[in-house]
Scaffold this active site. Structure first.
Site, mmCIF file in Angstrom:
data_model
loop_
_atom_site.group_PDB
_atom_site.id
_atom_site.type_symbol
_atom_site.label_atom_id
_atom_site.label_comp_id
_atom_site.label_asym_id
_atom_site.label_seq_id
_atom_site.Cartn_x
_atom_site.Cartn_y
_atom_site.Cartn_z
ATOM 1 N N SER A 139 0.851 -1.193 0.000
ATOM 2 C CA SER A 139 0.000 0.000 0.000
ATOM 3 C C SER A 139 0.886 1.243 0.000
ATOM 4 O O SER A 139 2.052 1.176 0.414
ATOM 5 C CB SER A 139 -0.873 0.002 1.254
ATOM 6 N N TYR A 152 -1.668 0.344 10.640
ATOM 7 C CA TYR A 152 -1.804 -0.267 9.321
ATOM 8 C C TYR A 152 -0.565 0.055 8.469
ATOM 9 O O TYR A 152 0.021 -0.823 7.839
ATOM 10 C CB TYR A 152 -3.070 0.272 8.646
HETATM 11 N N1 LIG Z 1 -8.882 -1.235 -0.464
HETATM 12 C C1 LIG Z 1 -7.892 -0.346 -0.395
HETATM 13 O O1 LIG Z 1 -8.085 0.870 -0.455
HETATM 14 C C2 LIG Z 1 -6.492 -0.823 -0.349
HETATM 15 C C3 LIG Z 1 -5.473 0.080 -0.619
HETATM 16 C C4 LIG Z 1 -4.151 -0.328 -0.565
HETATM 17 C C5 LIG Z 1 -3.872 -1.641 -0.212
HETATM 18 N N2 LIG Z 1 -4.861 -2.540 0.058
HETATM 19 C C6 LIG Z 1 -4.494 -3.889 0.444
HETATM 20 O O2 LIG Z 1 -4.954 -4.792 -0.502
HETATM 21 C C7 LIG Z 1 -5.285 -6.027 0.109
HETATM 22 C C8 LIG Z 1 -6.709 -6.429 -0.285
HETATM 23 O O3 LIG Z 1 -7.610 -5.430 0.096
HETATM 24 P P1 LIG Z 1 -9.157 -5.426 -0.263
HETATM 25 O O4 LIG Z 1 -9.534 -4.078 -0.599
HETATM 26 O O5 LIG Z 1 -9.398 -6.503 -1.256
HETATM 27 O O6 LIG Z 1 -9.807 -5.802 1.128
HETATM 28 P P2 LIG Z 1 -10.918 -6.870 1.512
HETATM 29 O O7 LIG Z 1 -11.887 -7.027 0.414
HETATM 30 O O8 LIG Z 1 -11.391 -6.466 2.844
HETATM 31 O O9 LIG Z 1 -10.108 -8.212 1.613
HETATM 32 C C9 LIG Z 1 -9.257 -8.507 2.689
HETATM 33 C C10 LIG Z 1 -9.076 -9.998 2.743
HETATM 34 O O10 LIG Z 1 -8.247 -10.351 3.850
HETATM 35 C C11 LIG Z 1 -8.828 -11.472 4.480
HETATM 36 N N3 LIG Z 1 -8.404 -11.613 5.859
HETATM 37 C C12 LIG Z 1 -8.511 -10.719 6.849
HETATM 38 N N4 LIG Z 1 -8.026 -11.241 7.996
HETATM 39 C C13 LIG Z 1 -7.605 -12.485 7.703
HETATM 40 C C14 LIG Z 1 -7.017 -13.535 8.473
HETATM 41 N N5 LIG Z 1 -6.740 -13.421 9.771
HETATM 42 N N6 LIG Z 1 -6.718 -14.694 7.838
HETATM 43 C C15 LIG Z 1 -6.977 -14.850 6.542
HETATM 44 N N7 LIG Z 1 -7.532 -13.893 5.774
HETATM 45 C C16 LIG Z 1 -7.846 -12.730 6.353
HETATM 46 C C17 LIG Z 1 -10.291 -11.238 4.365
HETATM 47 O O11 LIG Z 1 -10.965 -12.445 4.595
HETATM 48 P P3 LIG Z 1 -12.398 -12.531 5.346
HETATM 49 O O12 LIG Z 1 -13.410 -12.643 4.237
HETATM 50 O O13 LIG Z 1 -12.299 -13.768 6.162
HETATM 51 O O14 LIG Z 1 -12.534 -11.295 6.164
HETATM 52 C C18 LIG Z 1 -10.373 -10.769 2.923
HETATM 53 O O15 LIG Z 1 -10.365 -11.863 2.049
HETATM 54 C C19 LIG Z 1 -5.109 -5.831 1.588
HETATM 55 O O16 LIG Z 1 -3.854 -6.323 1.970
HETATM 56 C C20 LIG Z 1 -5.126 -4.331 1.733
HETATM 57 O O17 LIG Z 1 -4.386 -3.930 2.856
HETATM 58 C C21 LIG Z 1 -6.180 -2.128 -0.009
#
Ligand SMILES: NC(=O)c1ccc[n+]([C@@H]2O[C@H](COP(=O)([O-])OP(=O)(O)OC[C@H]3O[C@@H](n4cnc5c(N)ncnc54)[C@H](OP(=O)(O)O)[C@@H]3O)[C@@H](O)[C@H]2O)c1
Ligand SMILES: Cc1cc2nc3c(=O)[nH]c(=O)nc-3n(C[C@H](O)[C@H](O)[C@H](O)COP(=O)(O)OP(=O)(O)OC[C@H]3O[C@@H](n4cnc5c(N)ncnc54)[C@H](O)[C@@H]3O)c2cc1C
Lengths: 246, 430
Positions: A139, A152
């Protein structure tokens, strides 16, 4: 193994319900009967996650915070053949973690410790396969933590440093690493938050990752302009940075 | 570790490459690691048949072949067709099957059960083998002969039954020093196919080059040996080396122009006398011509369909150009009876081969063609393939079940592995 037209055969998504992870899978050129392995905590949600037509789905239980999970998910994922691509997409935002020690620990255990443990184990397999690609969703926060969620930021900085080191370590082993640094992405994780400047969509991230993979890049910022903006932010003097309400 | 690739250069692969003599081959078995081992010939297969990413890719040192006066050659598997021809031609014999390159090895020829321009009359190489010497995965040395299950699994077995150490091959009398080649230039695919059908029955060697950009117009060539019986040395000339280029020089535009120019070549409407090299190995004249496709390489798509599905030849040419592909000259051949090889490609009907740079959307067009080829009882040639799916492979090669029974007996520990095997699931694994 990627075929002669560059299509992917077996793809593992750590955080199988992740919007960004699934958007990457959606953007990829997959073999018509590719196998996508979704690893995560909630098997029902993994079974319902949207995947492109025709691909075979395998759901694997994996909780980043539970000990021993890394070895188990690695064994399960490599049993059916080589892995061509690992997308490390698990993560939690943990709003308010800087005031909640328990939550802070969970953020670090998920985003950093748990993911790194899984990637260390998986990288070992990829190294002996002598091929494969790892996509790590870092990120912008890894480069310039924001006052509103610096736990974070810390967790992503740790993951990002690991991913860069992994890329160097795997150099010339046939395995590649792509570090993805999105800014604000509209979606589940950011729902209800005010959008930051230069916000993008999960589809934008998917497309950018696909392009970066095709071009053999090792880093991609989404949007691309962040590549220039983010380093500038790190030079913003602290007194000013503190006053910016980011 | 070395970075290896197939002739099409679409994928590169890190393998431990080692060269061993046939006598040390047994020791190499013991040194196989978790990713297994594979014997590689000259790497003339286009896709991933001769790659074993993360494992060992052995090459066998060439040995001097021995020609017996009754027209039989005994040779090591690492020997190239060039060396074989150098040895046999001066004694008045030629090889019964001549694929489009002289660089392939005898081992690679057997493992792919190769065919030439005379398949209708003479079959594939399986039909000319008296013996194949095999070192299997358990370290047993077999001298297999036609009719043996081990022979049927090894000829065409893509290196997965063990190491082919050598073979005894029957030869064809070299009835002349040169080839008399008759060419016919024809305006569309129907006429090309009709003429090729006649030519292949009339002359030992027959082939057609078709232009996918112009309704499959083409040139049908047939050839027979001519001149006094051959007793001369074989010295193929090689003048040019293709330079590495940053981008493919083959694009829809250049392919279209080349095909048109080729069609108009004045030689393509008359009979002439030519050398073995210019008839059988025209592409060998430019070394490393595969580099002209640039760093992304190219695919060769070769399939065979029974007579009843001959229309698939025209469909394929049409669809490949319609999808913005750049099919370079297509090569059409007439095939006769299948050999006993359980995974052999040739079967009665029509074979089409086209070289294609990997343009966007090509994968989907080829998938669609695969489905129809499989449904028609045809097959895609594994020695050229880099992208077929495991499911359709099973349909195209229904005898794979018998093959697996023999293969597991010969390699119970699963030592022999290749990227082709990983992709198509050839070998049954517990
Ligand atoms: N969205 C943004 O603005 C953004 C920006 C920069 C970077 N990112 C990064 O991109 C990645 C994906 O983000 P996203 O937007 O797709 O978020 P998301 O839809 O909330 O997905 C997060 C995923 O992490 C899983 N997870 C959380 N805790 C876990 C655990 N203890 N064990 C296994 N899985 C776990 C969740 O599974 P559950 O279904 O079980 O909760 C979900 O599949 C993340 O690393 C995030 O930090 C996101
Ligand atoms: C320009 C050109 C034209 C061609 N034209 C034709 C043609 O007309 N007809 C045709 O049939 N093919 C044709 N081919 C394909 C070629 O003949 C086959 O791919 C052949 O298998 C290549 O032999 P190789 O020695 O290079 O083997 P490689 O490509 O190195 O290996 C091919 C397979 O053989 C196995 N193998 C090789 N040696 C051994 C061994 N000693 N023991 C066990 N397994 C072994 C490998 O494991 C692999 O599975 C052509 C190729 C080129 C480049």
């Amino acid at each position: 193994m990627r075929d002669g037209t560059g299509r992917w055969g077996r793809v593992l998504v750590l955080g199988g319900t992740s919007e960004l992870g699934l958007a990457v899978v959606d953007a990829l050129d997959l073999q018509p009967r590719a196998e996508v392995l979704l690893a995560g905590r909630d098997l029902d949600a993994l079974a319902a996650a949207p995947l492109p037509d025709g691909v075979r789905r395998t759901c694997l239980h994996w909780d980043a915070t539970s000990p021993g999970a890394a070895a188990a998910v690695t064994d399960a994922a490599t049993q059916g053949g080589d892995l061509d691509l690992v997308v490390a997409a698990a993560g939690i935002l943990g709003l308010g973690a800087h005031e909640d020690a328990g939550l802070a620990a969970e953020v670090l255990m998920t985003n950093t410790a748990g993911l790194i443990e899984a990637l260390v184990t998986l990288a070992g397999r990829l190294r002996s396969q002598r091929h494969g690609t790892v996509v790590v969703l870092s990120s912008v926060a890894a480069v310039r933590p924001r006052r509103s969620n610096y736990v974070y930021g810390a967790s992503k900085a740790g993951l990002d440093a690991f991913a860069q080191g992994l890329a160097d370590d795997l150099h010339s082993t046939g395995v590649r690493v792509l570090v993805v640094r999105p800014g604000f992405v509209h979606g589940r994780m950011t729902a209800g938050l005010p959008a930051a400047p230069m916000a993008t969509s999960p589809e934008d991230v998917g497309r950018a990752v696909r392009l970066a993979l095709d071009r053999g890049r090792s880093t991609v910022w989404v949007p691309a302009a962040l590549r220039w903006v983010a380093p500038v932010l790190t030079f913003v003097p602290r007194p000013i940075w503190r006053r910016l309400d980011l | 570790m070395a970075r290896l690739s197939g002739w099409g250069r679409t994928t590169s692969s890190l393998c431990d490459d080692e060269r061993v003599s046939a006598t040390d081959a047994a020791a190499a078995l013991a040194s196989a690691g978790a990713r297994g081992l594979l014997v590689r010939g000259s790497g003339c297969s286009y896709g991933d048949a001769a790659l074993n990413t993360g494992g060992t890719a052995l090459t066998l040192a060439p040995e001097d072949p021995t020609v017996h006066p009754h027209g039989v050659v005994v040779a090591g598997a690492g020997t190239s067709f060039e060396t074989l021809l150098r040895t046999t031609l001066p004694t008045g014999w030629t090889l019964p099957v001549l694929p489009g390159t002289r660089h392939l090895t005898l081992g690679g020829a057997i493992a792919a059960d190769v065919h030439g321009k005379n398949h209708l009359q003479d079959g594939s190489i399986a039909a000319w083998l008296d013996e194949v010497v095999l070192l299997d995965g358990a370290g047993r040395r077999w001298v297999t002969r036609p009719g043996d299950p081990e022979f049927a699994a090894t000829v065409g077995g893509m290196g997965l039954t063990g190491m082919i150490l050598g073979a005894t091959l029957r030869l064809l009398p070299a009835e002349g020093t040169q080839l008399e080649v008759s060419n016919q230039r024809l305006p569309d695919l129907d006429q090309v196919m009709a003429a090729l059908d006649v030519a292949a029955r009339r002359s030992r060697y027959a082939v057609a080059w078709v232009d996918a950009f112009a309704r499959g117009r083409g040139v049908v060539s047939e050839a027979r040996w001519t001149g006094s019986p051959c007793r001369r040395s074989y010295a193929p000339a090689q003048h040019l080396v293709a330079p590495p280029v940053p981008l493919s020089v083959v694009t829809p535009l250049t392919a279209r122009a080349f095909n048109a120019a080729w069609w108009r070549l004045p030689g393509h409407e008359r009979t002439s006398v030519t050398t073995l090299t210019s008839f059988f190995h025209p592409l060998d004249g430019v070394r490393q011509w595969n580099r002209l496709y640039g760093p992304r390489g190219f695919l060769q798509y070769q399939f065979v369909v029974p007579d009843g599905a001959a229309h698939l030849v025209g469909d394929a040419l049409g669809e490949l150009t319609a999808a913005g592909g750049a099919p370079f000259l297509g090569v059409l051949k007439r095939f006769g009876d299948a050999s006993e090889g359980l995974l052999s490609f040739p079967r009665p009907g029509w074979s089409l081969a086209v070289d294609l740079p990997p343009t966007p959307g090509l994968g989907a067009v080829l998938d669609g063609l695969d489905t129809r080829v499989a449904a028609a009882g045809g097959a895609v040639y594994l020695a050229k393939d880099a992208r077929l799916s495991a499911e359709l492979f099973e349909d195209m090669y229904p005898r794979v079940k018998e093959w697996r029974d023999v293969q597991t007996r010969l390699d119970p520990e699963g030592l022999f592995r290749s990227d082709l095997d990983r992709r198509l699931g050839l070998v049954r694994r517990a």
